[in-house]
Design a protein around this motif. Structure first.
Motif, PDB file in Angstrom:
ATOM      1  N   ALA A  90       0.841  -1.209   0.000  1.00  0.00           N
ATOM      2  CA  ALA A  90       0.000   0.000   0.000  1.00  0.00           C
ATOM      3  C   ALA A  90       0.873   1.255   0.000  1.00  0.00           C
ATOM      4  CB  ALA A  90      -0.915  -0.006   1.211  1.00  0.00           C
ATOM      5  N   ILE A  91       1.965   1.214   0.782  1.00  0.00           N
ATOM      6  CA  ILE A  91       2.831   2.404   0.869  1.00  0.00           C
ATOM      7  C   ILE A  91       3.504   2.664  -0.476  1.00  0.00           C
ATOM      8  CG2 ILE A  91       4.857   3.389   2.027  1.00  0.00           C
ATOM      9  CD1 ILE A  91       4.168   1.606   4.426  1.00  0.00           C
ATOM     10  N   THR A  92       4.033   1.581  -1.101  1.00  0.00           N
ATOM     11  CA  THR A  92       4.726   1.802  -2.373  1.00  0.00           C
ATOM     12  C   THR A  92       3.733   2.247  -3.447  1.00  0.00           C
ATOM     13  OG1 THR A  92       4.675  -0.597  -2.592  1.00  0.00           O
ATOM     14  CG2 THR A  92       6.803   0.354  -2.191  1.00  0.00           C
ATOM     15  N   MET A 105       1.635   6.577  -6.703  1.00  0.00           N
ATOM     16  CA  MET A 105       0.512   7.453  -7.079  1.00  0.00           C
ATOM     17  C   MET A 105       0.873   8.913  -6.855  1.00  0.00           C
ATOM     18  SD  MET A 105      -3.088   5.618  -6.554  1.00  0.00           S
ATOM     19  CE  MET A 105      -3.745   6.884  -5.629  1.00  0.00           C
ATOM     20  N   ARG A 106       1.556   9.174  -5.731  1.00  0.00           N
ATOM     21  CA  ARG A 106       1.951  10.557  -5.429  1.00  0.00           C
ATOM     22  C   ARG A 106       2.916  11.082  -6.499  1.00  0.00           C
ATOM     23  NH1 ARG A 106       6.163  12.290  -3.356  1.00  0.00           N
ATOM     24  NH2 ARG A 106       6.827  10.237  -2.682  1.00  0.00           N
ATOM     25  N   ARG A 107       3.878  10.192  -6.869  1.00  0.00           N
ATOM     26  CA  ARG A 107       4.845  10.608  -7.900  1.00  0.00           C
ATOM     27  C   ARG A 107       4.132  10.894  -9.220  1.00  0.00           C
ATOM     28  NH1 ARG A 107       8.242   6.774  -5.713  1.00  0.00           N
ATOM     29  NH2 ARG A 107       7.511   5.232  -7.214  1.00  0.00           N
ATOM     30  N   PHE A 167       1.063  11.680  -9.621  1.00  0.00           N
ATOM     31  CA  PHE A 167       0.211  12.856  -9.469  1.00  0.00           C
ATOM     32  C   PHE A 167       1.029  14.136  -9.655  1.00  0.00           C
ATOM     33  CE2 PHE A 167      -2.061  15.960  -6.740  1.00  0.00           C
ATOM     34  CZ  PHE A 167      -3.239  16.003  -7.451  1.00  0.00           C
ATOM     35  N   VAL A 168       2.177  14.179  -9.000  1.00  0.00           N
ATOM     36  CA  VAL A 168       3.037  15.372  -9.113  1.00  0.00           C
ATOM     37  C   VAL A 168       3.484  15.549 -10.567  1.00  0.00           C
ATOM     38  CG1 VAL A 168       5.255  16.370  -8.415  1.00  0.00           C
ATOM     39  CG2 VAL A 168       3.801  15.291  -6.712  1.00  0.00           C
ATOM     40  N   ALA A 169       3.849  14.430 -11.213  1.00  0.00           N
ATOM     41  CA  ALA A 169       4.290  14.504 -12.607  1.00  0.00           C
ATOM     42  C   ALA A 169       3.144  15.006 -13.488  1.00  0.00           C
ATOM     43  CB  ALA A 169       4.760  13.133 -13.075  1.00  0.00           C
ATOM     44  N   ASN A 170       1.929  14.489 -13.240  1.00  0.00           N
ATOM     45  CA  ASN A 170       0.768  14.904 -14.035  1.00  0.00           C
ATOM     46  C   ASN A 170       0.447  16.376 -13.844  1.00  0.00           C
ATOM     47  OD1 ASN A 170      -0.192  12.707 -15.524  1.00  0.00           O
ATOM     48  ND2 ASN A 170      -0.977  11.739 -13.691  1.00  0.00           N
ATOM     49  N   VAL A 171       0.459  16.819 -12.572  1.00  0.00           N
ATOM     50  CA  VAL A 171       0.151  18.230 -12.297  1.00  0.00           C
ATOM     51  C   VAL A 171       1.182  19.125 -12.980  1.00  0.00           C
ATOM     52  CG1 VAL A 171       0.021  19.985 -10.488  1.00  0.00           C
ATOM     53  CG2 VAL A 171      -1.048  17.767 -10.127  1.00  0.00           C
ATOM     54  N   SER A 172       2.466  18.748 -12.856  1.00  0.00           N
ATOM     55  CA  SER A 172       3.522  19.566 -13.465  1.00  0.00           C
ATOM     56  C   SER A 172       3.306  19.643 -14.976  1.00  0.00           C
ATOM     57  CB  SER A 172       4.904  18.968 -13.199  1.00  0.00           C
ATOM     58  OG  SER A 172       4.997  18.583 -11.875  1.00  0.00           O
ATOM     59  N   HIS A 173       2.955  18.481 -15.547  1.00  0.00           N
ATOM     60  CA  HIS A 173       2.751  18.452 -16.995  1.00  0.00           C
ATOM     61  C   HIS A 173       1.560  19.335 -17.390  1.00  0.00           C
ATOM     62  CE1 HIS A 173       2.713  16.837 -21.024  1.00  0.00           C
ATOM     63  NE2 HIS A 173       1.412  16.688 -20.887  1.00  0.00           N
ATOM     64  N   ARG A 191      -7.479  10.148 -11.507  1.00  0.00           N
ATOM     65  CA  ARG A 191      -7.085  11.539 -11.748  1.00  0.00           C
ATOM     66  C   ARG A 191      -6.323  11.662 -13.068  1.00  0.00           C
ATOM     67  NH1 ARG A 191      -5.490  12.986  -5.596  1.00  0.00           N
ATOM     68  NH2 ARG A 191      -7.502  12.317  -4.849  1.00  0.00           N
ATOM     69  N   PHE A 192      -6.681  12.611 -13.866  1.00  0.00           N
ATOM     70  CA  PHE A 192      -6.054  12.954 -15.153  1.00  0.00           C
ATOM     71  C   PHE A 192      -6.247  11.884 -16.231  1.00  0.00           C
ATOM     72  CE2 PHE A 192      -3.429  15.333 -12.023  1.00  0.00           C
ATOM     73  CZ  PHE A 192      -3.804  16.611 -12.420  1.00  0.00           C
ATOM     74  N   TYR A 193      -7.127  10.913 -15.974  1.00  0.00           N
ATOM     75  CA  TYR A 193      -7.371   9.924 -17.036  1.00  0.00           C
ATOM     76  C   TYR A 193      -8.363  10.524 -18.029  1.00  0.00           C
ATOM     77  CZ  TYR A 193      -8.124   5.602 -19.507  1.00  0.00           C
ATOM     78  OH  TYR A 193      -8.163   4.648 -20.496  1.00  0.00           O
ATOM     79  N   ARG A 194      -7.968  10.529 -19.295  1.00  0.00           N
ATOM     80  CA  ARG A 194      -8.857  11.034 -20.334  1.00  0.00           C
ATOM     81  C   ARG A 194      -8.885  10.046 -21.475  1.00  0.00           C
ATOM     82  NH1 ARG A 194      -5.333  15.836 -18.867  1.00  0.00           N
ATOM     83  NH2 ARG A 194      -6.766  17.572 -18.584  1.00  0.00           N
ATOM     84  N   VAL A 195     -10.060   9.931 -22.110  1.00  0.00           N
ATOM     85  CA  VAL A 195     -10.157   9.036 -23.268  1.00  0.00           C
ATOM     86  C   VAL A 195      -9.457   9.719 -24.441  1.00  0.00           C
ATOM     87  CG1 VAL A 195     -11.760   7.885 -24.849  1.00  0.00           C
ATOM     88  CG2 VAL A 195     -12.330   8.097 -22.418  1.00  0.00           C
TER      89      VAL A 195
END
Ligand code: ADP
Length: 447
Positions: A198-200, A205-207, A209-215, A382-386
């Motif tokens: 769960a932690i990994t 997921m956090r990584r 998420f950060v990559a997606n937000v930055s993008h 989060r950030f999933y788009r067709v």
């Protein structure tokens, strides 16, 4: 001891006198010797009986002797009883200790100086895929065949833990185990295992998420800085300048929408569950949603296109108990999605209805492009788009359905998505009966 010696001397004297009476020459000596001989024989027999009693497990029925032998037996019995009590106490403590380690959510393996398994709890057996009975005294390296673990075990540096793949991993799901060795006793080692799947997963997921937000932020920023450079370096006509400024404002709006959605998500995650006392009147709540949707529909209508047909139906007097801001986010996201993805002339129906079991549902049905079945399970990620460009073109952040799902979960409801490619989609928000207040019903507190 003293009385026993006196008794022996007395009987030797009596036997001596009797011997003298029978034969004055050798009789006294023989009589005394006979008493000594029979006393030794009797003691040997008693000693034998006591040894036999000690060999038995049962210390309850000792031989019944008096005198010095009786004292001896009594003392032995007391010492044995004390020892049995202590052993039982220690055994119970050991049992409790082992039960406590068995109950631990972490795996514990005791290894001898050679690295053989002396004992392991069920959690470790499950983590490492070993049998806690059959594999005892097997070398741990023969059982855990993971190259990372083997390298770690062979090295001298066990300061930090290593993460290996759990034994029950499969193609569908991988389990991550953290393992660490600790030395104890005489060259013995304690191997601790911990399920860190769960932690990994959360870390990944956090990584992501950060990559997606930055993008997501970088794209409009790049476009804007390009325009700024152009405006700075070129002398443009007013028309052209206005066009550039208009495009820049679209990008700024995109960033604003993204930041707003990110804030909504973080608020949803960080705040306490929605109130169970605030009734939201559905009819008036839908007025704002409807005008927002109609405004969006009109704004995206190009010249010469047929307008979309929007139908809204709300129940009279029904109230939904929950956080009105959160409900607005969820409902407007699915209504606006339908407006954004349905082509001109399409029909969108947003209808509230009550189910037989008193639950209430809000369905948005559109005649849009529909969604292929393989995308359906991932739409709320989060950030999933067709279709990325279609989503961006229409001002999407890729967070709308993630927000809707989160809001529904917090209200004890569920989000259902049905769609057929080329035919359209149906997004349904279902709220539990406990959150519904029908017309004329007085306010109730949720249990
Ligand atoms: P976005 O901001 O991209 O719309 P959402 O989380 O709201 O993000 O939706 C995720 C994806 O689901 C969208 O990118 C789109 O591909 C798809 N989608 C959502 N609603 C509809 C709809 N009514 N019709 C077709 N596709 C949709």
């Amino acid at each position: 001891m003293f009385s026993r010696t006196l008794g022996l001397l007395f009987w030797m004297a009596v036997a001596g006198i009797a011997g003298y009476w029978l034969s004055p020459a050798s009789g006294p000596l023989l009589g005394a010797f006979a008493v000594c001989f029979f006393t030794v024989l009797k003691d040997l027999w008693k000693g034998q009986k006591i040894a036999k009693w000690l060999r038995q497990d049962n210390v309850q029925d000792p031989p019944n002797f008096g005198g010095i032998w009786g004292d001896l037996i009594d003392r032995m019995r007391r010492i044995l009883r004390e020892q049995i009590r202590k052993t039982k106490y220690e055994q119970k403590r050991l049992q409790d200790f082992l039960l406590a380690i068995q109950a631990s959510p972490n795996g514990v393996v005791l290894l001898d100086a050679e690295g053989r398994i002396e004992w392991c709890n069920q959690t470790a057996a499950l983590h490492l895929g070993v049998d806690s009975k059959r594999d005892l005294m097997q070398h741990v390296m023969h059982l855990v065949r993971d190259p990372v673990f083997n390298k770690y075990f062979s090295s001298d540096d066990h300061q930090t833990e290593v993460v290996i793949e759990g034994r029950n991993s499969s193609l569908q799901k991988t389990f991550k185990l953290s393992v660490q060795l600790h030395s104890y006793g005489e060259s013995r080692q304690l191997l601790l295992t911990r399920d860190v799947t769960a932690i990994t997963h959360a870390d990944a997921m956090r990584r992501d998420f950060v990559a997606n937000v930055s993008h997501e932020i970088r794209t409009p920023l790049t476009v804007m800085s390009g325009f700024i450079e152009t405006l700075q370096s070129l002398k443009l006509e007013t028309d052209e300048r206005d066009r550039y400024l208009e495009l820049m404002s679209v990008q700024a709006e995109r960033m604003q929408d993204l930041v707003n959605d990110l804030l909504i998500l973080s608020q949803l995650e960080g705040s306490s569950l929605p109130s169970s006392n605030d009734p939201v009147p559905i009819e008036s709540f839908m007025v704002g949603i409807e005008s927002e949707a109609r405004g969006l529909s009109a704004a995206q209508l190009q010249a010469g296109e047929a307008p979309q047909i929007l139908n809204f139906e709300s129940p009279l007097g029904v109230q939904l108990i929950g956080a009105s801001k959160e409900l607005h986010s969820a409902v407007s996201n699915i209504v606006n999605n339908a407006v954004r993805y349905t082509p001109s002339g399409g029909v969108i129906s947003a209808i509230w209805s009550q189910l037989a079991d008193e639950r209430i549902q809000f369905s948005v049905v559109d005649t849009g492009p529909g969604i292929a079945p393989e995308h359906l399970p991932r739409l709320t990620e989060r950030f999933y788009r067709v279709d990325r460009s279609r989503s961006r073109e229409s001002g999407g952040t890729g967070l709308g359905l993630a927000i809707a799902k989160h809001v529904l979960q917090r209200h004890g409801g569920e989000l259902k998505i049905e769609s057929e490619l080329g035919k359209g989609s149906r997004f349904t928000l279902i709220f539990p009966a406990s959150r519904v207040l029908n017309a004329g019903q007085s306010h109730k507190t949720l249990g």
